[in-house]
Design an enzyme around this catalytic site. Structure first.
Site, PDB file in Angstrom:
ATOM      1  N   LYS A  14       6.245-141.552 -11.032  1.00  0.00           N
ATOM      2  CA  LYS A  14       6.819-141.043 -12.046  1.00  0.00           C
ATOM      3  C   LYS A  14       5.325-140.899 -13.510  1.00  0.00           C
ATOM      4  O   LYS A  14       5.449-139.644 -13.765  1.00  0.00           O
ATOM      5  CB  LYS A  14       7.751-141.904 -13.539  1.00  0.00           C
ATOM      6  CG  LYS A  14       9.313-142.690 -12.818  1.00  0.00           C
ATOM      7  CD  LYS A  14       9.721-143.060 -14.153  1.00  0.00           C
ATOM      8  CE  LYS A  14       9.872-144.609 -14.107  1.00  0.00           C
ATOM      9  NZ  LYS A  14       9.012-145.398 -12.829  1.00  0.00           N
ATOM     10  N   ARG A  89      16.481-147.153 -19.945  1.00  0.00           N
ATOM     11  CA  ARG A  89      15.728-147.171 -18.808  1.00  0.00           C
ATOM     12  C   ARG A  89      17.437-147.483 -18.874  1.00  0.00           C
ATOM     13  O   ARG A  89      17.655-148.924 -18.188  1.00  0.00           O
ATOM     14  CB  ARG A  89      14.993-148.470 -18.907  1.00  0.00           C
ATOM     15  CG  ARG A  89      14.412-148.403 -18.141  1.00  0.00           C
ATOM     16  CD  ARG A  89      13.171-148.894 -18.326  1.00  0.00           C
ATOM     17  NE  ARG A  89      12.327-149.848 -16.759  1.00  0.00           N
ATOM     18  CZ  ARG A  89      11.178-149.398 -16.687  1.00  0.00           C
ATOM     19  NH1 ARG A  89      10.390-148.326 -17.251  1.00  0.00           N
ATOM     20  NH2 ARG A  89      10.823-149.530 -15.884  1.00  0.00           N
ATOM     21  N   ARG A 128      -0.574-150.701  -5.171  1.00  0.00           N
ATOM     22  CA  ARG A 128      -1.211-151.131  -6.502  1.00  0.00           C
ATOM     23  C   ARG A 128      -1.229-152.354  -6.768  1.00  0.00           C
ATOM     24  O   ARG A 128      -2.503-152.091  -7.633  1.00  0.00           O
ATOM     25  CB  ARG A 128       0.188-150.219  -7.403  1.00  0.00           C
ATOM     26  CG  ARG A 128      -0.608-149.881  -8.612  1.00  0.00           C
ATOM     27  CD  ARG A 128       0.502-149.270  -9.708  1.00  0.00           C
ATOM     28  NE  ARG A 128       2.221-149.339  -9.666  1.00  0.00           N
ATOM     29  CZ  ARG A 128       2.921-149.098 -10.544  1.00  0.00           C
ATOM     30  NH1 ARG A 128       2.399-147.938 -10.628  1.00  0.00           N
ATOM     31  NH2 ARG A 128       3.396-149.828 -11.179  1.00  0.00           N
ATOM     32  N   ARG A 134      -2.328-155.058 -11.831  1.00  0.00           N
ATOM     33  CA  ARG A 134      -1.214-155.082 -12.231  1.00  0.00           C
ATOM     34  C   ARG A 134      -0.261-155.875 -12.053  1.00  0.00           C
ATOM     35  O   ARG A 134       0.345-156.617 -11.414  1.00  0.00           O
ATOM     36  CB  ARG A 134      -0.384-153.682 -12.282  1.00  0.00           C
ATOM     37  CG  ARG A 134       0.569-153.405 -13.460  1.00  0.00           C
ATOM     38  CD  ARG A 134       0.873-152.044 -12.949  1.00  0.00           C
ATOM     39  NE  ARG A 134       1.896-152.281 -13.429  1.00  0.00           N
ATOM     40  CZ  ARG A 134       3.252-151.792 -14.149  1.00  0.00           C
ATOM     41  NH1 ARG A 134       2.782-149.860 -14.319  1.00  0.00           N
ATOM     42  NH2 ARG A 134       4.420-151.638 -13.833  1.00  0.00           N
ATOM     43  N   ARG A 145      13.086-156.032 -10.072  1.00  0.00           N
ATOM     44  CA  ARG A 145      12.316-154.893 -10.394  1.00  0.00           C
ATOM     45  C   ARG A 145      12.960-153.930 -10.019  1.00  0.00           C
ATOM     46  O   ARG A 145      13.721-153.136 -10.981  1.00  0.00           O
ATOM     47  CB  ARG A 145      10.779-154.013 -10.610  1.00  0.00           C
ATOM     48  CG  ARG A 145       9.839-154.748 -12.331  1.00  0.00           C
ATOM     49  CD  ARG A 145       8.726-154.767 -12.093  1.00  0.00           C
ATOM     50  NE  ARG A 145       8.122-153.370 -11.470  1.00  0.00           N
ATOM     51  CZ  ARG A 145       6.934-153.439 -11.142  1.00  0.00           C
ATOM     52  NH1 ARG A 145       6.547-153.752 -10.147  1.00  0.00           N
ATOM     53  NH2 ARG A 145       6.402-152.297 -11.297  1.00  0.00           N
TER      54      ARG A 145
HETATM   55  P1  ADP Z   1       7.613-149.093 -13.684  1.00  0.00           P
HETATM   56  O1  ADP Z   1       8.182-148.019 -13.230  1.00  0.00           O
HETATM   57  O2  ADP Z   1       6.857-149.063 -12.192  1.00  0.00           O
HETATM   58  O3  ADP Z   1       8.409-151.035 -13.494  1.00  0.00           O
HETATM   59  P2  ADP Z   1       6.914-149.118 -16.414  1.00  0.00           P
HETATM   60  O4  ADP Z   1       5.545-148.874 -16.906  1.00  0.00           O
HETATM   61  O5  ADP Z   1       7.759-148.349 -16.956  1.00  0.00           O
HETATM   62  O6  ADP Z   1       6.491-149.652 -14.890  1.00  0.00           O
HETATM   63  O7  ADP Z   1       7.110-150.619 -16.339  1.00  0.00           O
HETATM   64  C1  ADP Z   1       7.072-151.807 -16.785  1.00  0.00           C
HETATM   65  C2  ADP Z   1       7.661-152.357 -17.131  1.00  0.00           C
HETATM   66  O8  ADP Z   1       8.109-152.082 -18.939  1.00  0.00           O
HETATM   67  C3  ADP Z   1       9.151-152.633 -17.146  1.00  0.00           C
HETATM   68  O9  ADP Z   1       9.400-153.354 -15.541  1.00  0.00           O
HETATM   69  C4  ADP Z   1      10.290-153.227 -18.062  1.00  0.00           C
HETATM   70  O10 ADP Z   1       9.943-154.933 -18.742  1.00  0.00           O
HETATM   71  C5  ADP Z   1       8.883-152.644 -19.207  1.00  0.00           C
HETATM   72  N1  ADP Z   1      10.003-151.650 -19.705  1.00  0.00           N
HETATM   73  C6  ADP Z   1       9.026-150.106 -20.017  1.00  0.00           C
HETATM   74  N2  ADP Z   1       9.881-149.138 -20.479  1.00  0.00           N
HETATM   75  C7  ADP Z   1      11.405-149.974 -20.147  1.00  0.00           C
HETATM   76  C8  ADP Z   1      12.166-149.557 -20.871  1.00  0.00           C
HETATM   77  N3  ADP Z   1      12.589-148.306 -21.775  1.00  0.00           N
HETATM   78  N4  ADP Z   1      13.400-150.136 -21.489  1.00  0.00           N
HETATM   79  C9  ADP Z   1      13.330-151.583 -21.207  1.00  0.00           C
HETATM   80  N5  ADP Z   1      11.593-152.285 -20.857  1.00  0.00           N
HETATM   81  C10 ADP Z   1      10.877-151.304 -20.126  1.00  0.00           C
END
Ligand code: ADP
Length: 190
Positions: A14, A89, A128, A134, A145
């Site tokens: 993404k 999400r 990664r 990270r 996750r």
């Molecule tokens: P990835 O898609 O690899 O999990 P992101 O950077 O999109 O990476 O998200 C990392 C973390 O940030 C998620 O595991 C969550 O804890 C938090 N997060 C990101 N976007 C949201 C969202 N829309 N709602 C709730 N938590 C979020």
């Protein structure tokens, strides 16, 4: 306006494709994960709260995410469009988002779903984690996750399919190949 949601499990690409879309179509990128990471490194109240959830692989509570997202959008009143990366999400987030976009008369143009198998996702995220450090890219948190994605986020695929907004793109191959398929879908709809 071109308003895109880039949808997919962790590690599906993404972030990579969002940046390329932003460049090509002159859009504003909103990655909720990036915003939370930046808030965390600046040790803001929001960042510290978010970190406690992120480190466990859990979602940040809807209310925190929604308030933050709305205030970021308000700062970009003259945008030509947006790429939403990692948002919404949950169904609650999607409903609130819809309500807000309706009020602003700013419809979602398309939801692009990147399709990648679990095996490939785990491989990419472990790599990664090693390369970037990270903190949520460790095998245990990655599994959590993916589980959270399957339970809380995947149902949004049907939500957007019913609204006739969903376009699925196969997310394994070269970045250019995948990006071209995304652009074909976008250009085909415009
Ligand atoms: P990835 O898609 O690899 O999990 P992101 O950077 O999109 O990476 O998200 C990392 C973390 O940030 C998620 O595991 C969550 O804890 C938090 N997060 C990101 N976007 C949201 C969202 N829309 N709602 C709730 N938590 C979020």
């Amino acid at each position: 306006m071109l308003n895109l949601i880039l949808f997919g499990p962790p590690g599906s690409g993404k972030g990579t494709h969002s940046l390329k879309l932003v460049d090509k179509y002159n859009l504003v990128h909103i990655s909720t994960g990036d915003i939370f990471r930046s808030e965390t490194s600046n040790k803001t109240e929001l960042g510290l709260k978010a970190k406690s959830y992120m480190d466990k692989g859990a979602l940040v509570p809807d209310e925190l995410v929604i308030d933050m997202l709305f205030s970021v959008m308000d700062r970009h009143e003259n945008a030509k469009g947006f790429v939403f990366d990692g948002f919404p999400r949950t169904l609650v987030q999607a409903d609130k988002f819809d309500e807000m976009l309706n009020k602003k008369n700013m419809p979602i143009s398309m939801v692009v779903s990147l399709e990648v198998s679990d095996d490939e996702l785990i491989k990419r995220l472990v790599k990664r984690g090693i390369e970037s450090g990270r903190s949520d890219d460790t095998e245990e948190v990655i599994k959590q996750r993916l589980d959270v994605y399957n339970k809380q986020t995947k149902p949004l695929l049907d939500y957007y399919k019913n609204k006739k907004l969903l376009q699925s793109v196969y997310g394994i191959g070269s970045i250019e190949e995948i990006f071209n398929s995304i652009c074909e879908r976008i250009n085909g709809k415009r």
